[in-house]
Every structure is written in structure tokens, then in C-alpha cells.
Motif scaffolding. Structure first.
Motif, PDB file in Angstrom:
ATOM      1  N   THR A   1      40.456  39.065  36.292  1.00  0.00           N
ATOM      2  CA  THR A   1      41.655  39.639  36.904  1.00  0.00           C
ATOM      3  C   THR A   1      41.424  39.720  38.403  1.00  0.00           C
ATOM      4  O   THR A   1      40.381  40.210  38.840  1.00  0.00           O
ATOM      5  CB  THR A   1      41.960  41.040  36.347  1.00  0.00           C
ATOM      6  OG1 THR A   1      42.130  40.953  34.927  1.00  0.00           O
ATOM      7  CG2 THR A   1      43.211  41.626  36.977  1.00  0.00           C
ATOM      8  N   ILE A   2      42.382  39.247  39.189  1.00  0.00           N
ATOM      9  CA  ILE A   2      42.265  39.313  40.646  1.00  0.00           C
ATOM     10  C   ILE A   2      43.544  39.885  41.232  1.00  0.00           C
ATOM     11  O   ILE A   2      44.612  39.835  40.622  1.00  0.00           O
ATOM     12  CB  ILE A   2      41.959  37.931  41.261  1.00  0.00           C
ATOM     13  CG1 ILE A   2      43.039  36.912  40.884  1.00  0.00           C
ATOM     14  CG2 ILE A   2      40.594  37.430  40.831  1.00  0.00           C
ATOM     15  CD1 ILE A   2      42.851  35.564  41.560  1.00  0.00           C
ATOM     16  N   SER A   3      43.408  40.446  42.466  1.00  0.00           N
ATOM     17  CA  SER A   3      44.543  41.066  43.156  1.00  0.00           C
ATOM     18  C   SER A   3      44.783  40.374  44.483  1.00  0.00           C
ATOM     19  O   SER A   3      43.841  39.898  45.136  1.00  0.00           O
ATOM     20  CB  SER A   3      44.276  42.559  43.399  1.00  0.00           C
ATOM     21  OG  SER A   3      44.095  43.240  42.167  1.00  0.00           O
ATOM     22  N   SER A   4      46.033  40.382  44.916  1.00  0.00           N
ATOM     23  CA  SER A   4      46.399  39.773  46.192  1.00  0.00           C
ATOM     24  C   SER A   4      46.203  40.769  47.329  1.00  0.00           C
ATOM     25  O   SER A   4      45.954  41.965  47.106  1.00  0.00           O
ATOM     26  CB  SER A   4      47.852  39.326  46.141  1.00  0.00           C
ATOM     27  OG  SER A   4      48.712  40.454  46.144  1.00  0.00           O
ATOM     28  N   LEU A   5      46.346  40.285  48.557  1.00  0.00           N
ATOM     29  CA  LEU A   5      46.364  41.170  49.716  1.00  0.00           C
ATOM     30  C   LEU A   5      47.668  41.963  49.730  1.00  0.00           C
ATOM     31  O   LEU A   5      48.661  41.565  49.117  1.00  0.00           O
ATOM     32  CB  LEU A   5      46.239  40.348  51.003  1.00  0.00           C
ATOM     33  CG  LEU A   5      44.925  39.574  51.196  1.00  0.00           C
ATOM     34  CD1 LEU A   5      45.001  38.734  52.463  1.00  0.00           C
ATOM     35  CD2 LEU A   5      43.730  40.514  51.231  1.00  0.00           C
TER      36      LEU A   5
END
Length: 453
Positions: free
Chosen positions: A381-385
Motif C-alpha cells: 500500500t502506498i500514499s501520494s503526496l
């Protein structure tokens, strides 16, 4: 016809022949085996009877050289593929386009009673056994066939014994007995044939399922191959194939192709695969080994969130679109949108897609803030700026519009006043006309009558 002794060749010719055979053996390493067939098809005959041996190579053409061997000794080179013989022994052959055949053992007997069996019989076929008496003992009665010492069948008169659709369990030692009428005299004697070991051969071994990889990456192609081998004697048998996964058919019906292709495999396609091969005419069906396929996913990377309008500047009441995308990642990707400081997500979508949108249909001043999105495919799981969303006030926008409208209205009123003044002056001039010179009686310029004196 084959002679009693091996053919003697001159030394130079022998060396040339050995060279040819050496080349042939090297070619045969990749060629299919030749096949020897008998006519009549029996491997046991009476002394004095003749058998035709035919060598079948890979090519259907009968042209070319055929090498014949008896008891592992080269006997003759023939330009045709058939020979005749009355001699017993082990016979083999090879051709220019085929490897050395399997041996055929021909037995020549002087017994009073023989059991004739075919050179080869394969599972699913009909096995025919023939009990025969020598010429002077042709009148045979009460014929009994035995397998491994037990009675298999009984006939009052001499008759062939046929067993349809044999399986491998029919392999064993067979013999027959019969009562013979000797020299046309009323004298009966019971005879027994020698035992013949009969091996029912496997039509084809259980297939082996092969795959290009057992750990493919999602979205890549995978090829399954159901591989088995027919014997040279039955190379014209038609096989059909079917493929399975976790107990269900993945290729409907029986197909002639032994290849099954998966254009793009996904995580949910992981499981246990196998195949089956079937000889339709003989109704022989066999199952392969099981192959475990575990599909790997590509982790998500390169996440980016953009807005429409660009830059995150939007006016109250207008639509705001958040676009979340990733550069790569496989499988079902779950996108979710968040506002900094809020625990719950604004929205969530799961698709086989690298990009999804979330829409706020009418933003309010309170919607200003920092937003971001996340993406997950079960691997990571990754998040954006963060993207800062600012609001343009609808009231200020309205004041500016009102001022512009007032200015436009004022200009319009002033213009209208000027037009009205101009129209009034023109009307007065038209009504009163120009003034006369002093001392001249007044008259309207538009009248031709004079006033009374």
C-alpha cells in the motif's frame, strides 16, 4: 528370401556399408523407430509356412534402402521394404529416415498343436488368439484356451478366441488344448500347445503436464502442454486433450491440440492444474500429474494524485475531481481518497485499472484543505503526496460581477439621457421652425398661406 547364413560382403564394401550405417545411426538418434509388421500377423508358425515381413519407416514412401537384421546380424540391404522368410529368429529393420525397429521374434514350430498370438496388441484393442493343428491334425475338437493355467474359453470346434478392449491386466501366459482325430481313424488324443507369454502394451503413458513457469507474474501469458508419446506401431492413433484447474474443466470438450494458452494470467488463476489425454477410438483415457501454479503480483509504485481544475484552486459550488494513478502494479487495485485530519476515507474504488477518479460535485468553503490518495493490491500500500485545495469565495465573485453590471448600467443610462436630449431638441426645431428676420411678419416655413393683414 532370407538365406540360412549371413550375407558375406567384400572388405571394401563392408567398410563402406559400416560408414553408411554410422551416418544412419547418427541420424536415427532423432528419427522415429521403424516398425516391422507380419503377414499373417502371428509370431508362431508351422515349419514350412512362409511369413512376409514389412518395414515401415517414418515416410509413407516405400522407396529407399531398407536394412534387415536377423539375430542382431546384418542380413541384407534391399531397395524394397518387404521380404519373405520361413526361418525363425529375431528380426529388426531400419530405413534411411527411421531408427532401428524393436525386435520381432518369429517362432517356427514342429509341434502338433500351436497357439498363435499377434506380434503386438495394445490396451483398448481386440486380442485374437488362434489354436491350430498341424496339417495332418487339422481336425481338432473341444478346444480350450487358458490364461495363467485357468480356463478362459471353451469351443466344441476349432475357433479363434477374441477378447475385445483388453487392458494391461490381460497380460500373461496363454496356451490351448484340443482333442485331435488322428489319421481319419476313430482315435482321439488330447494335445496341448506350448505356453506363449503375451504382453498387452500400453497405448500411451499417462501424460505429463508442463508449463512455461510455475510462478508467473500477473498479466503475463502462460502455456500449458499435455505431453505423451504414442508407440511407433500406433503412431496414427488420434489423441484428444482436455485441461483442468481445481476440479473443473478450463478447456471445454476434447481438443486435438495438446497446448492450452492463457493470454494473461491473474492472481485468482493460481491453483492446481492437470490434463487428460484420450484415445477416442479405443476409449483409453489417462490423467497427468498435478502442477501447482502460484501467480505473483507486481507491487504498486509511482503513485500520483492530480486535480481538475489543476492546482487545486476551485470556486465554491463548482465540481472538484481527484485523479489517483499508479505507474505500475497488477491485480485488483483499491484506490481510496483522504483529507488530512479525517480518519474516514472520502471514497474507495477497486478495479483492474491503474487510474481512478473521485468527484466532489459541489465544493464548499469548508472543503479547503490538504488531500491525498492511497493504492493497494494486497502486496503493498502506498500514499501520494498532499495536494492543497483552496477556495475562491462565491460572494466576492458575485460583488465583482455586480460592480461590473452597475458600471455597465450607468454607462447605459448616461447614453440613454444623451439620446433623449438630442431627440427633444430635434423635435422643437421641427415644431417651431427657424425665426424670421426683425420686422418681417412671422410665418411657418412649412405653410404657403399668409396671415390676414
Amino acid at each position: 528370401m532370407l538365406g540360412e547364413s549371413p550375407l558375406l560382403l567384400p572388405p571394401m564394401l563392408l567398410w563402406a556399408l559400416l560408414l553408411i550405417l554410422g551416418l544412419a545411426s547418427r541420424q536415427a538418434s532423432t528419427a522415429k523407430k521403424a516398425v516391422v509388421r507380419l503377414s499373417p500377423p502371428w509370431t508362431t508358425i508351422f515349419k514350412g509356412e512362409e511369413v512376409t515381413l514389412t518395414c515401415h519407416g517414418s515416410s509413407s514412401s516405400k522407396a529407399g534402402t531398407t536394412w534387415w537384421y536377423k539375430n542382431q546380424q546384418l542380413q541384407e540391404m534391399w531397395s524394397t521394404n518387404s521380404i519373405e522368410t520361413k526361418q525363425g529368429g529375431e528380426y529388426r529393420c531400419e530405413t534411411q529416415d527411421s531408427a532401428l525397429s524393436d525386435p520381432v521374434n518369429l517362432v517356427v514350430s514342429s509341434d502338433r498343436l500351436i497357439l498363435q498370438t499377434p506380434y503386438s496388441v495394445f490396451e483398448g484393442e481386440t486380442l485374437v488368439l488362434r489354436c491350430r493343428g498341424r496339417d495332418e491334425f487339422r481336425t481338432v475338437r473341444n478346444v480350450t484356451y487358458y490364461k495363467d493355467g485357468s480356463v478362459s474359453s471353451y469351443f466344441l470346434r476349432l475357433s479363434d478366441f477374441s477378447i475385445p478392449r483388453v487392458t494391461l491386466s490381460y497380460s500373461g501366459n496363454y496356451h490351448c488344448t484340443g482333442v485331435v482325430l488322428i489319421y481319419a481313424i476313430i482315435f482321439l488324443e488330447k494335445f496341448s500347445s506350448r505356453k506363449v507369454e503375451l504382453q498387452v502394451q500400453e497405448l500411451f503413458p499417462p501424460p505429463e503436464l508442463k508449463t512455461t513457469t510455475s510462478q508467473p507474474t500477473e498479466g503475463t501469458p502462460v502455456t500449458l502442454s499435455c505431453e505423451t508419446q504414442l508407440p511407433p506401431q500406433r503412431s496414427d492413433t488420434k489423441l484428444h486433450f482436455s485441461f483442468f484447474k481445481d476440479g473443473r474443466v478450463i478447456a471445454s470438450g476434447w481438443k486435438e491440440s495438446q497446448i492450452f494458452q492463457i493470454p494473461a494470467i491473474w492472481r485468482e488463476d493460481s491453483g492446481s492444474y492437470w490434463c487428460e489425454a484420450k484415445a477416442m477410438s479405443q476409449n483409453i483415457q489417462k490423467q497427468s500429474n498435478h502442477v501447482k501454479i502460484s501467480v505473483k503480483r507486481i507491487p504498486i509504485s509511482g503513485i500520483l494524485m492530480e486535480t481538475q481544475p489543476p492546482g487545486g484552486q476551485v470556486t465554491e459550488g463548482e465540481k472538484l475531481v481527484f485523479i489517483c494513478s499508479v505507474a505500475q502494479g497488477t491485480g485488483n487495485i483499491t484506490f481510496s481518497w483522504h483529507r488530512e485530519g479525517m480518519k474516514a476515507s472520502l471514497g474507495e474504488k477497486t478495479q483492474h485499472s491503474l487510474e481512478e477518479k473521485f468527484v466532489l460535485s459541489a465544493v464548499k468553503e469548508s472543503d479547503a484543505g490538504k488531500y491525498y490518495c492511497t493504492a493497494s493490491n494486497g502486496i503493498n500500500t502506498i500514499s501520494s503526496l498532499r495536494v492543497n485545495v483552496t477556495m475562491k469565495s462565491r460572494s466576492l465573485f458575485s460583488q465583482v460581477n455586480s460592480s461590473e453590471k452597475i458600471g455597465h448600467l450607468s454607462l447605459g443610462l448616461i447614453g440613454t439621457q444623451f439620446i433623449l436630449v438630442g431627440l427633444s431638441a430635434s423635435a422643437l426645431v421641427l415644431f417651431f421652425g427657424p425665426w424670421s428676420k426683425p420686422g418681417t411678419p412671422w410665418r411657418h416655413s412649412g405653410s404657403s398661406s399668409r396671415p390676414p393683414e
